[in-house]
Design a protein around this motif. Structure first.
Motif, PDB file in Angstrom:
ATOM      1  N   HIS A  37      -9.924   7.315   1.742  1.00 15.60           N
ATOM      2  CA  HIS A  37      -9.808   7.516   3.195  1.00 15.60           C
ATOM      3  C   HIS A  37      -9.169   8.862   3.500  1.00 15.60           C
ATOM      4  CE1 HIS A  37     -11.103   3.438   4.073  1.00 15.60           C
ATOM      5  NE2 HIS A  37     -10.305   3.021   3.108  1.00 15.60           N
TER       6      HIS A  37
ATOM      7  N   ASP B 290      -5.455  11.800  -3.978  1.00 11.86           N
ATOM      8  CA  ASP B 290      -4.761  10.520  -4.065  1.00 11.86           C
ATOM      9  C   ASP B 290      -5.483   9.490  -3.195  1.00 11.86           C
ATOM     10  OD1 ASP B 290      -2.949  11.640  -5.748  1.00 11.86           O
ATOM     11  OD2 ASP B 290      -1.335  11.815  -4.266  1.00 11.86           O
TER      12      ASP B 290
ATOM     13  N   HIS C 159      -9.028  -3.745  -1.818  1.00 18.98           N
ATOM     14  CA  HIS C 159      -8.940  -2.307  -1.521  1.00 18.98           C
ATOM     15  C   HIS C 159     -10.252  -1.794  -0.918  1.00 18.98           C
ATOM     16  CE1 HIS C 159      -5.539  -2.742  -4.299  1.00 18.98           C
ATOM     17  NE2 HIS C 159      -5.096  -1.581  -3.870  1.00 18.98           N
TER      18      HIS C 159
ATOM     19  N   VAL D 193       0.831  -1.200   0.000  1.00 12.19           N
ATOM     20  CA  VAL D 193       0.000   0.000   0.000  1.00 12.19           C
ATOM     21  C   VAL D 193       0.867   1.251   0.000  1.00 12.19           C
ATOM     22  CG1 VAL D 193      -1.748   1.290   1.279  1.00 12.19           C
ATOM     23  CG2 VAL D 193      -1.855  -1.200   1.196  1.00 12.19           C
ATOM     24  N   SER D 194       0.490   2.204  -0.855  1.00 10.78           N
ATOM     25  CA  SER D 194       1.172   3.499  -0.901  1.00 10.78           C
ATOM     26  C   SER D 194       0.199   4.535  -1.448  1.00 10.78           C
ATOM     27  CB  SER D 194       2.420   3.411  -1.791  1.00 10.78           C
ATOM     28  OG  SER D 194       2.047   3.079  -3.126  1.00 10.78           O
ATOM     29  N   GLU D 195       0.575   5.804  -1.372  1.00 11.33           N
ATOM     30  CA  GLU D 195      -0.238   6.871  -1.959  1.00 11.33           C
ATOM     31  C   GLU D 195      -0.085   6.823  -3.478  1.00 11.33           C
ATOM     32  OE1 GLU D 195      -2.191   9.133  -0.459  1.00 11.33           O
ATOM     33  OE2 GLU D 195      -1.827   8.314   1.553  1.00 11.33           O
TER      34      GLU D 195
ATOM     35  N   ASP E 196      -2.529  -0.553  -3.654  1.00 12.22           N
ATOM     36  CA  ASP E 196      -1.435  -1.272  -4.313  1.00 12.22           C
ATOM     37  C   ASP E 196      -1.487  -0.930  -5.797  1.00 12.22           C
ATOM     38  OD1 ASP E 196       0.041  -3.304  -5.718  1.00 12.22           O
ATOM     39  OD2 ASP E 196      -0.003  -4.512  -3.883  1.00 12.22           O
ATOM     40  N   LYS E 197      -0.526  -0.164  -6.244  1.00 12.67           N
ATOM     41  CA  LYS E 197      -0.553   0.351  -7.616  1.00 12.67           C
ATOM     42  C   LYS E 197      -0.561  -0.768  -8.649  1.00 12.67           C
ATOM     43  CE  LYS E 197       1.681   3.750 -10.632  1.00 12.67           C
ATOM     44  NZ  LYS E 197       2.757   4.765 -10.725  1.00 12.67           N
TER      45      LYS E 197
ATOM     46  N   ARG F  74      -5.006   5.490  -1.216  1.00 11.29           N
ATOM     47  CA  ARG F  74      -4.040   4.521  -0.720  1.00 11.29           C
ATOM     48  C   ARG F  74      -4.373   3.159  -1.303  1.00 11.29           C
ATOM     49  NH1 ARG F  74      -0.573   5.527   2.985  1.00 11.29           N
ATOM     50  NH2 ARG F  74      -0.544   3.373   3.767  1.00 11.29           N
TER      51      ARG F  74
END
Length: 385
Positions: free
Chosen positions: A385, A263, A363, A227-229, A267-268, A265
């Motif tokens: 979120h 943006d 997600h 997970v990332s922005e 998993d790209k 959060r």
């Protein structure tokens, strides 16, 4: 409903007796549905229409109908019911059965297809007015949220059941597959004639193909959730470039982005794979239109507010639509497209949409689909979120 119909009917009778007498003296036939007695209907929260049963002409619409259908009451009184809701055999049949007094009141869930708008689900109540046999009262109770909630619950239950089935089945398949492949390799070394080895090669290659299928089934459960922005438009641009590289001619991918989206959060790589599976399926379904040069896929992003997903309320959510102008999903598999191994194209594995739904649900989101000839719309909802 019956009390409402009787109340309106009594008002029509009492009010119109004096008006009708005056009208007849003047040579004018008063329309009881147009009398100023429907103030009570104007305070109702649900849309109500009075309709001439024989011609389906709308003769009255309350304030809620004006607001819900975004059409002025004056305009509606110049329309027939099919002009407002599109041709509907179900609705016409309900009105006819009430007009001929087969039923006093009919209730039914119907899908209303308004011009230039997506189909909407509604619970429609039709009743005859006792004092005016040719006029029926049509009450429209939108139940979009109920239908969506029930469909969402089915999808979540299905996905959960599929997840357990797939994991158990995949593990049960992997062990014998390894034994079959190993035995075929040993047999190949023992065969006296090289010409016979092509049979063992068939066994080995088919075992490898099944192993690849099993690995794909297990893929969402193997890799960690990183997970990332991320910006969803970067995901969409990556998918767009990949698909256009495969279909460089005859396909237009239209970007309809809301640049104000924050943006999210996630998993790209998983989101890229989920969106790519849907867009790639759409491009393959557009084969005939690509050949004709008028194939189109629209990528649309918006913000949705106060969205309920999996019985949880989120203040904000990403509302992503992937819309194509292809032939639509075949009706016989439309309700099963997220099932594993269900495919609408020859040679398809039937795993693309299953994996996409799994990735999106990881997600906390959901994928929905509406399809008809000329327009298939996959909607991805992801909480912000």
């Amino acid at each position: 409903m019956r009390r409402l119909i009787r109340s309106v009917s009594r008002r029509v009778t009492a009010t119109d007796r004096g008006a009708a007498a005056a009208g007849q003296a003047a040579g004018v036939q008063e329309d009881p549905a147009e009398a100023p007695l429907h103030a009570g209907l104007d305070v109702m929260a649900n849309p109500v229409l009075l309709v001439r049963a024989a011609s389906l002409r709308i003769v009255y619409a309350n304030a809620a109908a004006e607001a819900s259908f975004a059409v002025s009451r004056k305009s509606m009184r110049e329309m027939a019911l099919p002009e407002l809701f599109g041709p509907s055999e179900e609705l016409a049949g309900m009105i006819e059965s009430v007009r001929t007094r087969q039923f006093d009141v009919r209730r039914q869930d119907v899908v209303l297809q308004r011009a230039l708008q997506e189909p909407s689900h509604a619970h429609v109540v039709v009743g005859v007015l006792e004092a005016t046999a040719d006029t029926v009262l049509v009450e429209v109770l939108p139940n979009e949220q109920k239908v969506r909630s029930e469909r969402e619950e089915r999808i979540l239950d299905l996905t959960s059941a599929n997840k357990e089935l797939i994991r158990n089945l995949a593990h049960e398949i992997k062990n014998p597959l390894g034994g079959i492949r190993g035995a075929a390799q040993l047999l190949e070394f023992e065969l006296p004639e090289r010409g016979l080895r092509e049979y063992t090669q068939v066994i080995i290659k088919e075992s490898d193909r099944l192993q690849t299928l099993v690995d794909r089934l297990l893929e969402p459960h193997r890799h960690p959730h990183i997970v990332s922005e991320l910006n969803i438009h970067e995901v969409l641009e990556r998918v767009r470039l990949v698909v256009l590289a495969e279909f460089p001619n005859g396909l237009e991918i239209v970007r309809d982005y809301d640049a104000s989206l924050p943006d999210l959060r996630g998993d790209k790589e998983q989101l890229i794979q989920a969106v790519l599976n849907i867009v790639h399926n759409a491009a393959q379904a557009l084969a005939d239109r690509i050949a004709a040069g008028d194939a189109q896929i629209v990528l649309r992003t918006r913000v949705a507010r106060q969205v309920t997903i999996a019985k949880r309320l989120f203040k904000l959510a990403l509302d992503l639509h992937i819309i194509d102008n292809g032939p639509g999903i075949p009706e016989d598999i439309r309700e099963r497209i997220f099932y594993p191994l269900v495919s609408g194209k020859d040679g398809g594995s039937g795993l693309g949409l299953t994996l996409a739904q799994t990735f999106v649900q990881q997600h906390e989101g959901l994928i929905e689909c509406e399809s008809r000839p000329g327009c298939t719309d996959f909607r991805i909802l992801l909480p912000l979120h």
